[in-house]
Scaffold this motif. Structure first.
Motif, PDB file in Angstrom:
ATOM      1  N   SER A   1      -6.876  -1.995 -15.716  1.00 52.83           N
ATOM      2  CA  SER A   1      -7.822  -2.652 -16.624  1.00 52.83           C
ATOM      3  C   SER A   1      -8.983  -1.717 -16.943  1.00 52.83           C
ATOM      4  N   GLY A   2      -9.530  -1.091 -15.921  1.00 53.52           N
ATOM      5  CA  GLY A   2     -10.645  -0.168 -16.123  1.00 53.52           C
ATOM      6  C   GLY A   2     -10.263   1.062 -16.922  1.00 53.52           C
ATOM      7  N   LEU A   3      -9.018   1.501 -16.786  1.00 56.56           N
ATOM      8  CA  LEU A   3      -8.541   2.682 -17.512  1.00 56.56           C
ATOM      9  C   LEU A   3      -7.936   2.320 -18.875  1.00 56.56           C
ATOM     10  N   LYS A   4      -7.947   1.029 -19.193  1.00 54.70           N
ATOM     11  CA  LYS A   4      -7.372   0.533 -20.465  1.00 54.70           C
ATOM     12  C   LYS A   4      -5.877   0.846 -20.565  1.00 54.70           C
ATOM     13  N   ILE A   5      -5.177   0.730 -19.435  1.00 58.31           N
ATOM     14  CA  ILE A   5      -3.734   0.932 -19.397  1.00 58.31           C
ATOM     15  C   ILE A   5      -3.066  -0.443 -19.386  1.00 58.31           C
ATOM     16  N   PRO A   6      -2.235  -0.736 -20.386  1.00 55.79           N
ATOM     17  CA  PRO A   6      -1.568  -2.046 -20.408  1.00 55.79           C
ATOM     18  C   PRO A   6      -0.462  -2.120 -19.354  1.00 55.79           C
ATOM     19  N   ILE A   7      -0.391  -3.254 -18.663  1.00 58.43           N
ATOM     20  CA  ILE A   7       0.669  -3.468 -17.673  1.00 58.43           C
ATOM     21  C   ILE A   7       1.353  -4.791 -17.986  1.00 58.43           C
ATOM     22  N   ALA A   8       2.668  -4.736 -18.194  1.00 50.05           N
ATOM     23  CA  ALA A   8       3.457  -5.944 -18.419  1.00 50.05           C
ATOM     24  C   ALA A   8       4.062  -6.451 -17.118  1.00 50.05           C
ATOM     25  N   GLY A   9       4.217  -5.575 -16.136  1.00 49.42           N
ATOM     26  CA  GLY A   9       4.791  -5.989 -14.865  1.00 49.42           C
ATOM     27  C   GLY A   9       4.641  -4.930 -13.799  1.00 49.42           C
ATOM     28  N   VAL A  10       4.613  -5.396 -12.552  1.00 48.10           N
ATOM     29  CA  VAL A  10       4.509  -4.512 -11.388  1.00 48.10           C
ATOM     30  C   VAL A  10       5.410  -5.060 -10.289  1.00 48.10           C
ATOM     31  N   ARG A  11       6.100  -4.145  -9.623  1.00 49.98           N
ATOM     32  CA  ARG A  11       6.820  -4.493  -8.394  1.00 49.98           C
ATOM     33  C   ARG A  11       6.475  -3.439  -7.356  1.00 49.98           C
ATOM     34  N   VAL A  12       6.020  -3.896  -6.190  1.00 53.08           N
ATOM     35  CA  VAL A  12       5.727  -2.988  -5.087  1.00 53.08           C
ATOM     36  C   VAL A  12       6.607  -3.399  -3.913  1.00 53.08           C
ATOM     37  N   THR A  13       7.376  -2.447  -3.427  1.00 49.12           N
ATOM     38  CA  THR A  13       8.218  -2.646  -2.251  1.00 49.12           C
ATOM     39  C   THR A  13       7.633  -1.809  -1.125  1.00 49.12           C
ATOM     40  N   ALA A  14       7.445  -2.421   0.030  1.00 49.62           N
ATOM     41  CA  ALA A  14       6.936  -1.683   1.187  1.00 49.62           C
ATOM     42  C   ALA A  14       7.875  -1.924   2.365  1.00 49.62           C
ATOM     43  N   HIS A  15       8.075  -0.879   3.149  1.00 52.28           N
ATOM     44  CA  HIS A  15       8.936  -1.018   4.326  1.00 52.28           C
ATOM     45  C   HIS A  15       8.510  -0.023   5.378  1.00 52.28           C
ATOM     46  N   GLY A  16       8.956  -0.267   6.567  1.00 52.62           N
ATOM     47  CA  GLY A  16       8.675   0.620   7.679  1.00 52.62           C
ATOM     48  C   GLY A  16       9.344   0.091   8.917  1.00 52.62           C
ATOM     49  N   ASP A  17       9.114   0.750  10.004  1.00 52.57           N
ATOM     50  CA  ASP A  17       9.749   0.342  11.249  1.00 52.57           C
ATOM     51  C   ASP A  17       8.742   0.479  12.390  1.00 52.57           C
ATOM     52  N   PHE A  18       9.200   0.149  13.572  1.00 52.68           N
ATOM     53  CA  PHE A  18       8.357   0.179  14.758  1.00 52.68           C
ATOM     54  C   PHE A  18       9.149   0.780  15.906  1.00 52.68           C
ATOM     55  N   ASP A  19       8.460   1.530  16.751  1.00 49.54           N
ATOM     56  CA  ASP A  19       9.063   2.034  17.973  1.00 49.54           C
ATOM     57  C   ASP A  19       9.358   0.827  18.859  1.00 49.54           C
ATOM     58  N   ARG A  20      10.601   0.630  19.212  1.00 48.95           N
ATOM     59  CA  ARG A  20      10.988  -0.581  19.967  1.00 48.95           C
ATOM     60  C   ARG A  20      10.451  -0.575  21.395  1.00 48.95           C
ATOM     61  N   GLY A  21      10.041   0.560  21.908  1.00 49.93           N
ATOM     62  CA  GLY A  21       9.475   0.605  23.250  1.00 49.93           C
ATOM     63  C   GLY A  21       8.017   0.210  23.290  1.00 49.93           C
ATOM     64  N   THR A  22       7.253   0.632  22.275  1.00 50.09           N
ATOM     65  CA  THR A  22       5.811   0.379  22.258  1.00 50.09           C
ATOM     66  C   THR A  22       5.387  -0.605  21.176  1.00 50.09           C
ATOM     67  N   TRP A  23       6.259  -0.851  20.221  1.00 54.55           N
ATOM     68  CA  TRP A  23       5.986  -1.648  19.020  1.00 54.55           C
ATOM     69  C   TRP A  23       4.845  -1.077  18.195  1.00 54.55           C
ATOM     70  N   GLU A  24       4.652   0.239  18.281  1.00 53.13           N
ATOM     71  CA  GLU A  24       3.724   0.925  17.390  1.00 53.13           C
ATOM     72  C   GLU A  24       4.452   1.230  16.088  1.00 53.13           C
ATOM     73  N   SER A  25       3.742   1.102  14.989  1.00 52.32           N
ATOM     74  CA  SER A  25       4.329   1.379  13.685  1.00 52.32           C
ATOM     75  C   SER A  25       4.744   2.834  13.587  1.00 52.32           C
ATOM     76  N   THR A  26       5.898   3.068  12.993  1.00 52.64           N
ATOM     77  CA  THR A  26       6.334   4.437  12.715  1.00 52.64           C
ATOM     78  C   THR A  26       5.918   4.852  11.311  1.00 52.64           C
ATOM     79  N   GLY A  27       5.188   3.966  10.625  1.00 52.77           N
ATOM     80  CA  GLY A  27       4.671   4.271   9.295  1.00 52.77           C
ATOM     81  C   GLY A  27       5.145   3.278   8.253  1.00 52.77           C
TER      82      GLY A  27
END
Length: 140
Positions: free
Chosen positions: A61-87
């Motif tokens: 909106s600020g850059l005056k760029i028209p957008i008709a649609g957006v899709r964002v997919t996010a994924h990642g995993d976790f170390d099963r021993g510590t349950w810390e995110s791997t990113g």
């Protein structure tokens, strides 16, 4: 294989799949659809994807760029021993009449300023606030 994938969509990319949940959205008249399981891992990834989607609309909106649609997919995993995110990795799909160069500027800007991805990258502290012990469904 990565796990815990989420999808947030708006505009021309909205989904009508059985698992999609629709939410109101300040930047789009039709709202957004969210596809995610209700686990802590999915919610973490959803917070990053949702923030990116919001910031794409705000910055476009600020850059005056028209957008008709957006899709964002996010994924990642976790170390099963510590349950810390791997990113977390996210992918953006845009439906816009803007040039490739304009969209590249928009994507770079959002990647730099999106608040939730920035907080996750910085390693924000999380702590539990002490409270009085309660029983029968009260707060702990």
């Amino acid at each position: 294989m990565t796990e815990f994938a989420v999808v947030v969509s708006a505009g021309s990319f909205q989904r009508d799949s059985p698992g999609a949940v629709r939410f109101p959205h300040r930047w789009t008249e039709q709202g957004v659809t969210v596809e995610a399981d209700f686990t802590g891992a999915h919610l973490l990834h959803l917070s990053a994807a949702g923030c990116v989607l919001n910031d794409l609309y705000r910055e476009a909106s600020g850059l005056k760029i028209p957008i008709a649609g957006v899709r964002v997919t996010a994924h990642g995993d976790f170390d099963r021993g510590t349950w810390e995110s791997t990113g977390i990795t996210y992918r953006v799909e845009l439906d816009s009449s803007a040039t490739a160069a304009e969209l590249a500027v928009l994507l770079a800007r959002v990647d730099e300023i999106a608040e939730i991805p920035r907080a996750i990258r910085a390693g924000a502290p999380v702590s539990r606030e002490a409270s009085n012990a309660a029983s029968n469904g009260g707060a702990l």
